[in-house]
Design an enzyme around this catalytic site. Structure first.
Site, mmCIF file in Angstrom:
data_model
loop_
_atom_site.group_PDB
_atom_site.id
_atom_site.type_symbol
_atom_site.label_atom_id
_atom_site.label_comp_id
_atom_site.label_asym_id
_atom_site.label_seq_id
_atom_site.Cartn_x
_atom_site.Cartn_y
_atom_site.Cartn_z
ATOM 1 N N GLU A 95 10.675 0.849 9.921
ATOM 2 C CA GLU A 95 11.640 1.902 9.561
ATOM 3 C C GLU A 95 10.943 3.217 9.861
ATOM 4 O O GLU A 95 10.017 3.598 9.151
ATOM 5 C CB GLU A 95 11.978 1.837 8.063
ATOM 6 C CG GLU A 95 12.546 0.519 7.587
ATOM 7 C CD GLU A 95 13.998 0.327 7.962
ATOM 8 O OE1 GLU A 95 14.613 1.285 8.475
ATOM 9 O OE2 GLU A 95 14.516 -0.772 7.769
ATOM 10 N N VAL A 125 2.812 5.967 14.034
ATOM 11 C CA VAL A 125 2.065 4.893 13.367
ATOM 12 C C VAL A 125 2.794 3.557 13.598
ATOM 13 O O VAL A 125 2.157 2.520 13.815
ATOM 14 C CB VAL A 125 1.857 5.188 11.863
ATOM 15 C CG1 VAL A 125 1.192 4.012 11.169
ATOM 16 C CG2 VAL A 125 1.003 6.438 11.692
ATOM 17 N N GLY A 126 4.113 3.578 13.614
ATOM 18 C CA GLY A 126 4.876 2.366 13.917
ATOM 19 C C GLY A 126 4.478 1.774 15.263
ATOM 20 O O GLY A 126 4.316 0.569 15.419
ATOM 21 N N GLY A 143 7.449 4.603 7.954
ATOM 22 C CA GLY A 143 6.605 5.767 8.189
ATOM 23 C C GLY A 143 6.941 6.382 9.530
ATOM 24 O O GLY A 143 8.050 6.202 10.043
ATOM 25 N N SER A 144 5.980 7.057 10.091
ATOM 26 C CA SER A 144 6.258 7.807 11.314
ATOM 27 C C SER A 144 6.331 6.882 12.524
ATOM 28 O O SER A 144 5.742 5.790 12.535
ATOM 29 C CB SER A 144 5.156 8.843 11.528
ATOM 30 O OG SER A 144 3.915 8.170 11.621
ATOM 31 N N THR A 145 7.029 7.333 13.538
ATOM 32 C CA THR A 145 7.181 6.518 14.752
ATOM 33 C C THR A 145 5.826 6.287 15.412
ATOM 34 O O THR A 145 5.559 5.198 15.917
ATOM 35 C CB THR A 145 8.182 7.195 15.704
ATOM 36 O OG1 THR A 145 9.462 7.191 15.044
ATOM 37 C CG2 THR A 145 8.318 6.448 17.022
ATOM 38 N N CYS A 197 13.752 10.775 5.979
ATOM 39 C CA CYS A 197 13.788 10.213 7.338
ATOM 40 C C CYS A 197 15.148 10.407 7.982
ATOM 41 O O CYS A 197 15.247 10.651 9.175
ATOM 42 C CB CYS A 197 13.438 8.736 7.294
ATOM 43 S SG CYS A 197 14.413 7.822 6.095
ATOM 44 N N LYS A 234 0.848 -1.201 0.000
ATOM 45 C CA LYS A 234 0.000 0.000 0.000
ATOM 46 C C LYS A 234 0.878 1.244 0.000
ATOM 47 O O LYS A 234 1.597 1.514 0.967
ATOM 48 C CB LYS A 234 -0.901 0.047 1.235
ATOM 49 C CG LYS A 234 -1.906 1.206 1.133
ATOM 50 C CD LYS A 234 -2.573 1.557 2.437
ATOM 51 C CE LYS A 234 -1.962 2.733 3.127
ATOM 52 N NZ LYS A 234 -2.011 4.012 2.405
ATOM 53 N N GLU A 250 10.988 15.551 15.003
ATOM 54 C CA GLU A 250 11.190 15.471 13.552
ATOM 55 C C GLU A 250 10.265 16.467 12.865
ATOM 56 O O GLU A 250 9.052 16.442 13.068
ATOM 57 C CB GLU A 250 10.849 14.053 13.081
ATOM 58 C CG GLU A 250 11.126 13.830 11.618
ATOM 59 C CD GLU A 250 10.742 12.434 11.150
ATOM 60 O OE1 GLU A 250 9.683 11.919 11.560
ATOM 61 O OE2 GLU A 250 11.497 11.860 10.358
HETATM 62 P P1 NAP Z 1 2.847 7.908 8.147
HETATM 63 O O1 NAP Z 1 1.797 8.882 8.378
HETATM 64 O O2 NAP Z 1 3.291 7.069 9.273
HETATM 65 O O3 NAP Z 1 2.329 6.984 6.948
HETATM 66 C C1 NAP Z 1 3.097 5.991 6.372
HETATM 67 C C2 NAP Z 1 2.203 4.985 5.694
HETATM 68 O O4 NAP Z 1 1.394 4.339 6.665
HETATM 69 C C3 NAP Z 1 1.238 5.563 4.680
HETATM 70 O O5 NAP Z 1 1.055 4.630 3.645
HETATM 71 C C4 NAP Z 1 -0.030 5.722 5.488
HETATM 72 O O6 NAP Z 1 -1.186 5.719 4.710
HETATM 73 C C5 NAP Z 1 0.036 4.475 6.332
HETATM 74 N N1 NAP Z 1 -0.710 4.542 7.589
HETATM 75 C C6 NAP Z 1 -1.006 5.640 8.345
HETATM 76 N N2 NAP Z 1 -1.664 5.254 9.454
HETATM 77 C C7 NAP Z 1 -1.776 3.908 9.410
HETATM 78 C C8 NAP Z 1 -2.359 2.938 10.257
HETATM 79 N N3 NAP Z 1 -2.931 3.270 11.408
HETATM 80 N N4 NAP Z 1 -2.300 1.646 9.889
HETATM 81 C C9 NAP Z 1 -1.692 1.280 8.752
HETATM 82 N N5 NAP Z 1 -1.149 2.156 7.881
HETATM 83 C C10 NAP Z 1 -1.185 3.462 8.217
HETATM 84 O O7 NAP Z 1 4.167 8.559 7.590
HETATM 85 P P2 NAP Z 1 4.336 9.557 6.381
HETATM 86 O O8 NAP Z 1 3.898 10.890 6.827
HETATM 87 O O9 NAP Z 1 3.752 8.994 5.140
HETATM 88 O O10 NAP Z 1 5.925 9.529 6.185
HETATM 89 C C11 NAP Z 1 6.762 10.288 6.931
HETATM 90 C C12 NAP Z 1 7.432 9.466 8.020
HETATM 91 O O11 NAP Z 1 8.088 8.341 7.466
HETATM 92 C C13 NAP Z 1 8.508 10.265 8.711
HETATM 93 O O12 NAP Z 1 8.412 10.077 10.099
HETATM 94 C C14 NAP Z 1 9.788 9.637 8.182
HETATM 95 O O13 NAP Z 1 10.889 9.805 9.025
HETATM 96 C C15 NAP Z 1 9.409 8.234 7.992
HETATM 97 N N6 NAP Z 1 10.298 7.540 7.066
HETATM 98 C C16 NAP Z 1 11.175 6.621 7.544
HETATM 99 C C17 NAP Z 1 12.052 5.984 6.686
HETATM 100 C C18 NAP Z 1 13.034 4.973 7.206
HETATM 101 O O14 NAP Z 1 13.584 4.242 6.414
HETATM 102 N N7 NAP Z 1 13.265 4.901 8.487
HETATM 103 C C19 NAP Z 1 12.021 6.277 5.328
HETATM 104 C C20 NAP Z 1 11.117 7.214 4.870
HETATM 105 C C21 NAP Z 1 10.250 7.846 5.735
HETATM 106 P P3 NAP Z 1 -1.838 7.119 4.226
HETATM 107 O O15 NAP Z 1 -0.788 7.820 3.472
HETATM 108 O O16 NAP Z 1 -2.961 6.662 3.374
HETATM 109 O O17 NAP Z 1 -2.245 7.850 5.448
#
Ligand code: NAP
Length: 808
Positions: A267, A249-250, A245-247, A301, A193, A398
């Site tokens: 990640e 949601v992780g 994604g974000s910590t 990230c 997804k 962040e």
């Molecule tokens: P996000 O809000 O956590 O979303 C990431 C993904 O998870 C999206 O596909 C989102 O869908 C989905 N999602 C959101 N809530 C969910 C839930 N409750 N259950 C299942 N899936 C869910 O993060 P983002 O804003 O897209 O990305 C930014 C974050 O990613 C930053 O914190 C960044 O540091 C981190 N990141 C980390 C790495 C790494 O390798 N460590 C790499 C890149 C980014 P929707 O988009 O449809 O809401």
């Protein structure tokens, strides 16, 4: 002539736009409306709801994409499950051909992918064309190689099953490559997804993969909101979740998958330090900062978002940086000569702006260059905030945008302290011309990637991933494979349990009622041995002054142990920390191996005593107890062997220089031992942890704790420094609850019940500690296949990749 002179004087670039025509044609071909990609077909659900994919640089509607619901998630998982049957049995060499074909096909469509990526996300074409898309292909080539080699090099492993993969919007194609390539190389099938803001390139990718001939169902792409992501996570037929994604949601995902037996890799976010020493090439470091924080508009990230500069050069460096910022070009992502494109979405823009205002309110001085932004579109100036306190929220949180905060330091140890003053641990960049200093600092910063005199280096051959709240698991490199593998002897755990919210509660033990009287009136009572814990290399009385009795299989009292409480665990964690910081991890492997051999020698010298104890406690035969003690000695030899043979590797990345993967210890590991094999279970878990430089707080078998208590006398005579092994006896779940909630414990291993495994995983979400649980399933500790080896070493370590360019 005067025009040329003018250009030389101003160094102004003219626009160099990339044509969007091919992308528009592709979107038109699909009627600007996309279904879901399931089983190599476009599926348009009846009564589908849609989401508008917008170009953030000009607000243009690119296409409508489908919002998947439960029915569609079920269909995608079913397709992946069906495909798994054949794909996992397809020989690795055949899978390698498919991955190779995908990589070739991606290269053939590279410009289309790059332009679409820039239009959908807002990132400069210069980056999508030269970084994202080449790395996308590179990952498929790299993992085609591992598919080819799997049968010979990874014989003890099998595929995991159906993998749910959820990715963010900042590197839509690259994140997809990091996840899909290793997964399918290892014989898994995928439901992916993409993030809502950036759905289009994943859909184009799906089409390109199908064109390359990948069998139906191996890769399925479904678009949808976070609720669709949640449905994937919860789906019972998904065996593993890989999330970037974000910590926050992780954390939710950790809780959702707790106790389910699904593998999980996370990640997450970061707030990475960029450390500049006074002897660094300052102009080079300024360019490094530009790349670290303004690459992809800072929506990275591992962005070097915390500049930490040595005080004596800080003013000069900041001035150079400000001068450089005045020359940055922010504009149309399809213009080949811009530095920064558009922010992905208005809400993200608002968040960034909110943080800048907070930074100013917190006392920071904000600098933004005097440059023009396009009138339309979501553009944000590169921003620098100086003068903040290290504890300011703008320094700690962040921001995920083009905002750099800066701090100063005087000494290397202060630099390290500031660098580590964060809950994250994703990456770091260290700049110094003194290689000894730079590598020393690199080894002391707690982060998964450290770039020396460079930044943001990525390659398929090197793993990437976090320490601490930046998550766990690695993507890339050989280390990334283990996220998609399971040992061959192990089936997918499907634990069954019910949840008791009072889990971990404990009433201190009352005196036992042994069926056989302790003294019969004719003989002297035995001399009592006061039950103790073993903390900081000393025998200490249990804090609560409660004791529990250990009875034999026939109900006879065989001994007593202290009934530990939270305070005992806290003391043990403190002792473990002291041992760690006083240098256990820094000792060379040779020294640790000598100590493990010494433990083995001393255990063997008391062989008969340990055999007797196991027989007494468990009622097992002499022969079986003897086999356990012999296996325990053998196991200590195994980890004495591994103590100097698991340090890491030189990764063969594309960097002109050296990339070293170092297997660093986790830190303080909390361990709850199983009841089967009271001695061997204990040693099988303790030995790999300490062999690799961790210090441990270990809860021995609750039912048969006495072997562990006898064992501390062995430790005492084997040169093990105090605090490296701390033993706390008592109620396993009560004690482990404190361990898993403790902020200073880096990892928890739990081999108790299925319900306990659930609670440990669930509680670990608070600070995202890594866990390893047995889900209450049996493990044959006597077998070398199940009781020792790579799985244990993998859990005892975390990989740090240090990148060092070479040459003048
Ligand atoms: P996000 O809000 O956590 O979303 C990431 C993904 O998870 C999206 O596909 C989102 O869908 C989905 N999602 C959101 N809530 C969910 C839930 N409750 N259950 C299942 N899936 C869910 O993060 P983002 O804003 O897209 O990305 C930014 C974050 O990613 C930053 O914190 C960044 O540091 C981190 N990141 C980390 C790495 C790494 O390798 N460590 C790499 C890149 C980014 P929707 O988009 O449809 O809401």
């Amino acid at each position: 002539m005067s025009k040329i002179l003018e250009i030389f004087n101003t160094m102004e670039y003219g626009p160099a736009p990339e044509a969007p025509d091919a992308v528009k044609a592709w979107l038109d071909e699909h009627g600007r409306k996309f279904g879901l990609f399931i089983n190599n077909e476009w599926v348009m659900p009846k009564g589908a709801k849609f989401y508008s994919s917008i170009n953030p640089s000009n607000g243009e509607l690119l296409a409508e994409t489908t919002q998947a619901g439960q029915k569609e998630v079920d269909a995608a998982v079913a397709a992946a499950r069906e495909a798994f049957g054949t794909w996992s049995k397809t020989p690795g060499v055949t899978r390698a051909r498919y991955l190779y074909a995908i990589a070739r096909n991606l290269q053939k469509h590279s410009r289309l992918l790059a332009v679409l990526e820039s239009m959908d996300n807002g990132k400069p074409i210069r980056e999508s064309r030269d970084i994202d898309v080449p790395l996308l292909a590179r990952h498929f080539y790299y993992y085609a190689g591992w598919a080819q080699l799997m049968e010979t090099e990874l014989r003890d492993y099998q595929s995991v099953g159906v993998v749910g993969q959820i990715i963010p919007w900042n590197f839509p194609l690259l994140m997809l490559a990091w996840k899909i390539a290793p997964a399918i190389a290892m014989g898994n099938t995928v439901v992916l997804k993409p993030a809502s803001y950036t759905r289009l390139t994943a859909l184009l990718f799906a089409e390109i993969v199908a064109e390359a001939g990948l069998p139906a169902g191996v890769v399925n792409v479904i678009t949808g909101s976070s609720s669709a992501g949640s449905m994937i996570v919860e789906h019972p037929d998904v065996d593993k979740i890989a999330f970037t994604g974000s910590t926050d949601v992780g954390r939710t995902l950790r809780k959702q998958t707790a106790g389910s037996g699904k593998k999980l890799s996370l990640e997450l976010g970061g707030k990475s330090p960029f450390v500049v020493f006074d002897d660094a090439d300052l102009d080079g470091a300024v360019e490094g900062v530009v790349d670290a924080i303004w690459f992809n508009q800072g929506q990275v990230c591992c962005a070097g978002s915390r500049l930490i500069v040595q005080e004596n050069i800080a003013a000069k460096f900041i001035q150079k940086l400000k001068n450089r910022m005045q020359h940055m070009r922010v504009g149309d992502p399809l213009d080949k000569s811009i530095d920064m494109g558009a922010i992905v979405d208005q809400s993200q823009w608002d968040t960034i702006d909110g943080w800048v205002k907070t930074g100013i309110a917190e006392g920071g001085e904000c600098f933004q260059p005097n440059i023009a932004l396009p009138e339309k579109g979501l553009f944000y100036k590169p921003t620098l905030i100086t003068g903040l306190d290290a504890a300011a929220s703008t320094v700690q949180e962040e921001i995920f945008g083009p905002v750099l905060v800066s701090l100063t330091f005087r000494t290397p140890s202060e630099a390290i302290e500031l660098a580590n003053n964060t809950r994250y641990g994703l990456a770091a960049s260290v700049w110094s011309d003194n290689i000894n200093l730079a590598l020393d600092v690199a080894s002391k910063i707690k982060a998964g990637s450290v770039w020396v005199n460079c930044t943001n280096q990525f390659d398929g051959a090197s793993g990437f991933g976090g320490y601490r709240e930046s998550g766990y698991g690695r993507e890339g490199g050989r280390e990334g494979l283990f996220e998609y593998l399971r040992p061959t002897w192990m089936d997918r755990p499907r634990p069954e349990f019910s949840v008791n919210e009072k889990w971990g509660g404990h009433v201190p033990t009352l005196p036992s009622q042994p069926t056989t009287a302790r003294a019969n009136g004719h003989s002297l009572p035995p001399i009592d041995r006061t039950p103790k814990m073993y903390i900081g290399g000393k025998q200490v009385r249990p804090d609560g002054a409660y004791t529990s009795s250990v009875l034999s299989a026939k109900g006879k009292l065989v001994g007593q142990v202290g009934d530990g409480n939270r305070k005992d665990i806290r003391d043990a964690v403190e002792a473990a920390h002291k041992a760690r910081t006083s240098g256990w991890a820094m000792r060379h492997g040779y020294n640790r191996s000598q100590i493990l051999y010494f433990i083995a020698e001393n255990l063997d010298a008391r062989n008969a005593e340990f055999v007797k104890r196991i027989v007494e406690m468990t009622g097992r035969t002499q022969k079986s107890a003897q086999a356990e003690v012999d296996a325990s000695v053998e196991r200590l030899f195994t980890y004495a062997a591994w103590a100097d043979k698991y340090g890491g590797t030189v990764q063969e990345t594309t960097l002109r220089g050296i990339t070293v993967a170092v297997n660093e210890p986790m830190g303080v590991v909390g361990i709850a031992c199983p009841d089967e094999n009271p001695l061997l279970g204990f040693i099988s878990l303790m030995a790999p942890a300490i062999a690799r430089g961790n210090s441990v707080v270990i809860i021995p078998s609750q039912k048969y704790p006495l072997s562990a208590m006898d064992f501390y006398q062995v430790l005492d005579t084997s040169d093990v420094p105090g605090g490296v092994v701390n033993i706390v006896t008592g109620d396993r779940d009560h004690l482990v609850k404190t361990l898993v909630q403790h902020e200073d414990v880096d990892s928890v291993w739990y081999f108790g019940s299925a319900e306990g495994s659930y609670h440990v995983e669930n509680e670990s979400a608070a600070n995202m500690k890594r866990t390893w649980t047995g889900y209450g399933l049996p493990r044959n500790w006597m077998s070398r296949e199940q009781g020792e080896g790579h799985e244990f070493l993998h859990e005892a370590t975390q990989v740090k990749n240090i990148w060092v360019p070479t040459g003048e």
